[in-house]
Write a protein that holds these residues in place. Structure first.
Motif, PDB file in Angstrom:
ATOM      1  N   LEU A   5      32.216  39.433  53.597  1.00 38.55           N
ATOM      2  CA  LEU A   5      32.580  38.904  52.287  1.00 38.55           C
ATOM      3  C   LEU A   5      33.361  37.607  52.469  1.00 38.55           C
ATOM      4  N   LYS A   6      32.808  36.524  51.970  1.00 35.92           N
ATOM      5  CA  LYS A   6      33.435  35.213  52.098  1.00 35.92           C
ATOM      6  C   LYS A   6      33.672  34.639  50.706  1.00 35.92           C
ATOM      7  N   GLY A   7      34.909  34.232  50.427  1.00 34.44           N
ATOM      8  CA  GLY A   7      35.226  33.760  49.082  1.00 34.44           C
ATOM      9  C   GLY A   7      36.113  32.538  49.069  1.00 34.44           C
ATOM     10  N   LYS A   8      36.067  31.834  47.959  1.00 39.79           N
ATOM     11  CA  LYS A   8      36.925  30.680  47.711  1.00 39.79           C
ATOM     12  C   LYS A   8      37.405  30.748  46.273  1.00 39.79           C
ATOM     13  N   LEU A   9      38.723  30.682  46.075  1.00 40.38           N
ATOM     14  CA  LEU A   9      39.325  30.833  44.755  1.00 40.38           C
ATOM     15  C   LEU A   9      40.018  29.557  44.325  1.00 40.38           C
ATOM     16  N   GLU A  10      39.903  29.247  43.038  1.00 35.85           N
ATOM     17  CA  GLU A  10      40.593  28.098  42.448  1.00 35.85           C
ATOM     18  C   GLU A  10      41.062  28.494  41.058  1.00 35.85           C
ATOM     19  N   ASN A  11      42.375  28.433  40.854  1.00 34.82           N
ATOM     20  CA  ASN A  11      42.980  28.878  39.599  1.00 34.82           C
ATOM     21  C   ASN A  11      42.574  30.324  39.302  1.00 34.82           C
TER      22      ASN A  11
END
Length: 214
Positions: free
Chosen positions: A120-126
């Motif tokens: 599981l690879k993720g990128k979060l913004e706000n």
């Protein structure tokens, strides 16, 4: 003669009126637009869908929305994640194993065999982000080894003209890919998404059509 000429003129007028009305109907028919459910299917979308099904390894991409800002979810995820570089005797003490940096993460389930199935690879913004789930490296290596073994067997069977063996080898590869690997990926990825949802607080999860790739 006059009566015959008048009769011919009447027939000509009748024929002209019929041709005019026929051409008018044809023009009206051309202007009629088909309803939405009769529209032609989008060939590009159909091709992308078929291409996505033909990928060597299963993969899913999602757009996500969080209940809180990303730093709250990242801090909670750090508390439930063991680092890859740590030497730990009990890997099951935490939910995930992986790397977390600022607003990005790459984790897998902490169970040894099951956790290797998907990453599981993720990128979060706000309060938004993207989540990519792909097949683990170990299972990729195992499947490629089986595929190479099957290809070598197919070449040998072609030389020896044993066509029944070719069919069995092809069916073995297809069963491994589209039944065992696909089913295992779906089950484990769903479990990983559920646990990740509880930890970082995912509010909405929308699937995006993944690009073709290995």
């Amino acid at each position: 003669m006059k009566s015959l000429n008048l009769w011919n003129l009447a027939l000509d007028k009748k024929r002209k009126s019929k041709t005019k009305s026929f051409s008018f109907v044809r023009r009206r028919k051309r202007k009629v637009s088909l309803p939405p459910h009769y529209a032609k299917p989008n060939r590009c979308a159909t091709f992308k869908k078929n291409l996505n099904l033909m990928k060597m390894f299963p993969e899913n991409v999602y757009s996500i929305e969080l209940n809180n800002d990303y730093f709250v979810g990242i801090s909670e995820l750090k508390n439930q994640t063991l680092s890859k570089e740590q030497f730990v005797t009990d890997w099951n003490s935490q939910t995930f194993i992986g790397i977390i940096e600022k607003n990005e993460f790459e984790v897998k389930l902490s169970k040894k065999l099951i956790g290797e199935i998907c990453i599981l690879k993720g990128k979060l913004e706000n309060k938004k982000g993207t989540l990519e789930i792909r097949t683990g490296r170990i299972f990729k290596i195992i499947f490629i080894a089986i595929l190479l073994f099957a290809l070598s067997g197919i070449i040998t069977a072609i030389i020896q003209k044993e066509f029944e063996v070719i069919f069995h080898l092809i069916m073995t590869v297809l069963v491994m890919r589209y039944i065992f690997m696909e089913l295992g990926f779906r089950i484990i990825s769903k479990s990983g998404i559920n646990k990740l949802t509880e930890i970082i607080g995912i509010n909405k999860l929308n699937k995006i059509v993944a690009q073709h790739g290995v």
